[in-house]
Design a protein around this motif. Structure first.
Motif, PDB file in Angstrom:
ATOM      1  N   PHE A 115       0.817  -1.218   0.000  1.00 46.86           N
ATOM      2  CA  PHE A 115       0.000   0.000   0.000  1.00 46.86           C
ATOM      3  C   PHE A 115       0.852   1.270   0.000  1.00 46.86           C
ATOM      4  CE2 PHE A 115      -1.850   3.401   2.602  1.00 46.86           C
ATOM      5  CZ  PHE A 115      -2.965   3.722   1.851  1.00 46.86           C
ATOM      6  N   ASP A 116       1.766   1.392   0.945  1.00 49.56           N
ATOM      7  CA  ASP A 116       2.574   2.607   1.049  1.00 49.56           C
ATOM      8  C   ASP A 116       3.468   2.801  -0.168  1.00 49.56           C
ATOM      9  OD1 ASP A 116       1.557   3.472   3.527  1.00 49.56           O
ATOM     10  OD2 ASP A 116       2.928   2.138   4.610  1.00 49.56           O
ATOM     11  N   GLN A 117       4.021   1.721  -0.686  1.00 49.29           N
ATOM     12  CA  GLN A 117       4.856   1.818  -1.884  1.00 49.29           C
ATOM     13  C   GLN A 117       4.028   2.208  -3.106  1.00 49.29           C
ATOM     14  OE1 GLN A 117       6.916  -1.935  -2.202  1.00 49.29           O
ATOM     15  NE2 GLN A 117       8.332  -1.446  -0.538  1.00 49.29           N
ATOM     16  N   PHE A 118       2.791   1.705  -3.177  1.00 50.09           N
ATOM     17  CA  PHE A 118       1.899   2.081  -4.272  1.00 50.09           C
ATOM     18  C   PHE A 118       1.624   3.586  -4.226  1.00 50.09           C
ATOM     19  CE2 PHE A 118      -2.060   2.918  -6.396  1.00 50.09           C
ATOM     20  CZ  PHE A 118      -2.101   2.028  -7.463  1.00 50.09           C
ATOM     21  N   ILE A 119       1.257   4.080  -3.053  1.00 51.69           N
ATOM     22  CA  ILE A 119       0.966   5.511  -2.879  1.00 51.69           C
ATOM     23  C   ILE A 119       2.193   6.340  -3.262  1.00 51.69           C
ATOM     24  CG2 ILE A 119       0.464   7.302  -1.152  1.00 51.69           C
ATOM     25  CD1 ILE A 119      -2.007   5.678  -1.670  1.00 51.69           C
ATOM     26  N   ASP A 120       3.359   5.920  -2.811  1.00 56.10           N
ATOM     27  CA  ASP A 120       4.588   6.649  -3.096  1.00 56.10           C
ATOM     28  C   ASP A 120       4.903   6.648  -4.594  1.00 56.10           C
ATOM     29  OD1 ASP A 120       6.954   8.100  -2.233  1.00 56.10           O
ATOM     30  OD2 ASP A 120       8.070   6.274  -2.709  1.00 56.10           O
ATOM     31  N   ALA A 121       4.769   5.501  -5.243  1.00 56.72           N
ATOM     32  CA  ALA A 121       5.077   5.407  -6.678  1.00 56.72           C
ATOM     33  C   ALA A 121       4.154   6.293  -7.498  1.00 56.72           C
ATOM     34  CB  ALA A 121       4.980   3.953  -7.143  1.00 56.72           C
ATOM     35  N   VAL A 122       2.863   6.242  -7.214  1.00 58.85           N
ATOM     36  CA  VAL A 122       1.898   7.056  -7.970  1.00 58.85           C
ATOM     37  C   VAL A 122       2.137   8.537  -7.702  1.00 58.85           C
ATOM     38  CG1 VAL A 122      -0.554   7.632  -8.223  1.00 58.85           C
ATOM     39  CG2 VAL A 122       0.166   5.240  -8.150  1.00 58.85           C
ATOM     40  N   SER A 123       2.435   8.886  -6.475  1.00 58.43           N
ATOM     41  CA  SER A 123       2.730  10.285  -6.149  1.00 58.43           C
ATOM     42  C   SER A 123       3.939  10.780  -6.940  1.00 58.43           C
ATOM     43  CB  SER A 123       3.011  10.447  -4.655  1.00 58.43           C
ATOM     44  OG  SER A 123       1.870  10.155  -3.898  1.00 58.43           O
ATOM     45  N   GLN A 124       4.984   9.974  -6.976  1.00 53.12           N
ATOM     46  CA  GLN A 124       6.189  10.368  -7.715  1.00 53.12           C
ATOM     47  C   GLN A 124       5.915  10.517  -9.207  1.00 53.12           C
ATOM     48  OE1 GLN A 124       9.784   8.164  -6.828  1.00 53.12           O
ATOM     49  NE2 GLN A 124       9.101   7.852  -4.727  1.00 53.12           N
ATOM     50  N   VAL A 125       5.152   9.598  -9.768  1.00 51.04           N
ATOM     51  CA  VAL A 125       4.804   9.682 -11.189  1.00 51.04           C
ATOM     52  C   VAL A 125       4.039  10.980 -11.460  1.00 51.04           C
ATOM     53  CG1 VAL A 125       3.315   8.689 -12.994  1.00 51.04           C
ATOM     54  CG2 VAL A 125       4.835   7.209 -11.667  1.00 51.04           C
ATOM     55  N   GLY A 126       3.036  11.248 -10.650  1.00 54.31           N
ATOM     56  CA  GLY A 126       2.237  12.456 -10.838  1.00 54.31           C
ATOM     57  C   GLY A 126       3.053  13.725 -10.693  1.00 54.31           C
ATOM     58  N   LEU A 127       3.852  13.792  -9.647  1.00 53.47           N
ATOM     59  CA  LEU A 127       4.653  14.996  -9.426  1.00 53.47           C
ATOM     60  C   LEU A 127       5.658  15.210 -10.550  1.00 53.47           C
ATOM     61  CD1 LEU A 127       5.208  14.715  -5.577  1.00 53.47           C
ATOM     62  CD2 LEU A 127       3.788  16.398  -6.785  1.00 53.47           C
ATOM     63  N   TYR A 128       6.293  14.132 -10.998  1.00 52.33           N
ATOM     64  CA  TYR A 128       7.267  14.285 -12.083  1.00 52.33           C
ATOM     65  C   TYR A 128       6.602  14.795 -13.361  1.00 52.33           C
ATOM     66  CZ  TYR A 128      10.411  13.470 -15.892  1.00 52.33           C
ATOM     67  OH  TYR A 128      11.167  13.660 -17.007  1.00 52.33           O
ATOM     68  N   TRP A 129       5.554  14.104 -13.807  1.00 53.21           N
ATOM     69  CA  TRP A 129       4.961  14.442 -15.103  1.00 53.21           C
ATOM     70  C   TRP A 129       4.183  15.747 -15.084  1.00 53.21           C
ATOM     71  CZ3 TRP A 129       6.615  12.685 -19.468  1.00 53.21           C
ATOM     72  CH2 TRP A 129       7.303  11.474 -19.495  1.00 53.21           C
ATOM     73  N   LEU A 130       3.687  16.165 -13.923  1.00 54.01           N
ATOM     74  CA  LEU A 130       2.876  17.379 -13.868  1.00 54.01           C
ATOM     75  C   LEU A 130       3.646  18.607 -13.399  1.00 54.01           C
ATOM     76  CD1 LEU A 130      -0.308  15.728 -12.401  1.00 54.01           C
ATOM     77  CD2 LEU A 130       0.035  16.465 -14.765  1.00 54.01           C
ATOM     78  N   LEU A 131       4.732  18.407 -12.648  1.00 54.79           N
ATOM     79  CA  LEU A 131       5.454  19.556 -12.107  1.00 54.79           C
ATOM     80  C   LEU A 131       6.894  19.675 -12.598  1.00 54.79           C
ATOM     81  CD1 LEU A 131       4.213  19.427  -8.410  1.00 54.79           C
ATOM     82  CD2 LEU A 131       3.389  20.889 -10.253  1.00 54.79           C
ATOM     83  N   VAL A 132       7.605  18.562 -12.671  1.00 56.06           N
ATOM     84  CA  VAL A 132       9.016  18.603 -13.007  1.00 56.06           C
ATOM     85  C   VAL A 132       9.233  18.605 -14.528  1.00 56.06           C
ATOM     86  CG1 VAL A 132      11.223  17.387 -12.792  1.00 56.06           C
ATOM     87  CG2 VAL A 132       9.653  17.456 -10.846  1.00 56.06           C
ATOM     88  N   ASN A 133       8.541  17.709 -15.205  1.00 57.44           N
ATOM     89  CA  ASN A 133       8.718  17.548 -16.649  1.00 57.44           C
ATOM     90  C   ASN A 133       8.235  18.803 -17.391  1.00 57.44           C
ATOM     91  OD1 ASN A 133       9.243  15.820 -19.037  1.00 57.44           O
ATOM     92  ND2 ASN A 133       7.064  16.128 -19.362  1.00 57.44           N
ATOM     93  N   GLU A 134       9.027  19.227 -18.350  1.00 57.24           N
ATOM     94  CA  GLU A 134       8.651  20.367 -19.212  1.00 57.24           C
ATOM     95  C   GLU A 134       7.859  19.819 -20.392  1.00 57.24           C
ATOM     96  OE1 GLU A 134       8.429  24.320 -19.869  1.00 57.24           O
ATOM     97  OE2 GLU A 134       9.688  23.488 -18.291  1.00 57.24           O
ATOM     98  N   THR A 135       6.616  20.287 -20.536  1.00 58.25           N
ATOM     99  CA  THR A 135       5.777  19.798 -21.619  1.00 58.25           C
ATOM    100  C   THR A 135       5.996  20.614 -22.891  1.00 58.25           C
ATOM    101  OG1 THR A 135       3.944  21.227 -20.982  1.00 58.25           O
ATOM    102  CG2 THR A 135       3.978  19.011 -20.039  1.00 58.25           C
ATOM    103  N   LEU A 136       5.622  20.019 -23.991  1.00 57.23           N
ATOM    104  CA  LEU A 136       5.690  20.722 -25.266  1.00 57.23           C
ATOM    105  C   LEU A 136       4.641  21.827 -25.293  1.00 57.23           C
ATOM    106  CD1 LEU A 136       6.047  17.697 -27.671  1.00 57.23           C
ATOM    107  CD2 LEU A 136       7.728  19.495 -27.335  1.00 57.23           C
ATOM    108  N   PRO A 137       4.978  23.001 -25.789  1.00 60.00           N
ATOM    109  CA  PRO A 137       3.977  24.073 -25.887  1.00 60.00           C
ATOM    110  C   PRO A 137       2.826  23.651 -26.782  1.00 60.00           C
ATOM    111  CG  PRO A 137       6.191  24.887 -26.334  1.00 60.00           C
ATOM    112  CD  PRO A 137       6.287  23.398 -26.267  1.00 60.00           C
ATOM    113  N   GLY A 138       1.611  23.956 -26.337  1.00 63.90           N
ATOM    114  CA  GLY A 138       0.444  23.677 -27.137  1.00 63.90           C
ATOM    115  C   GLY A 138      -0.045  22.251 -27.115  1.00 63.90           C
TER     116      GLY A 138
END
Length: 139
Positions: A115-138
């Motif tokens: 359970f805790d590892q699942f929560i941690d993995a999903v949190s990391q995925v979300g934070l990386y792709w939504l906050l850290v990763n630079e998306t293509l414009p448009g």
């Protein structure tokens, strides 16, 4: 003004859906969440959406149409082909991993059983792709 683009979660397991939503809440990820419970519904959601999600979390093993077929569809659509797609799955089958990357998945994350590892993995995925990763414009 930052526009909070939705996340499309394609998940047929209600428990994993709930855990994923809980992980996003714990990580203060407030993006709207679109949920599709099978591959056909995912394609319908994407086809009918006026705007596209900022991230797609896609299970491999889905009813009606599996995640690999959905990924193939996404990459064949000009307006969707650059969307970030993370395969979030319990499958550790080597062929699923290889085919996911061959079809253009941006990442392959196996769901932890704990359970805790699942929560941690999903949190990391979300934070990386939504906050850290630079998306293509448009996109």
């Amino acid at each position: 003004m930052v526009i909070s683009r939705p996340i499309l979660l394609v998940e047929d397991n209600p428990d994993d859906e709930l855990l994923t939503l809980r992980a996003f809440k714990r990580s203060n990820i407030r993006n709207p969440i679109w949920i599709a419970r099978d591959g056909a519904e995912a394609i319908q959601v994407l086809s009918e959406a006026d705007s596209l999600p900022g991230l797609i979390l896609l299970d491999v093993k889905l009813p009606k149409m599996d995640g690999l077929e959905v990924l193939k569809y996404i990459r064949a659509q000009e307006r969707m082909q650059l969307l970030p797609v993370v395969m979030l799955t319990s499958s550790s089958e080597e062929q699923d991993i290889i085919e996911s990357y061959q079809l253009g998945a941006n990442s392959y994350v196996r769901k932890p059983v704990d359970f805790d590892q699942f929560i941690d993995a999903v949190s990391q995925v979300g934070l990386y792709w939504l906050l850290v990763n630079e998306t293509l414009p448009g996109v």
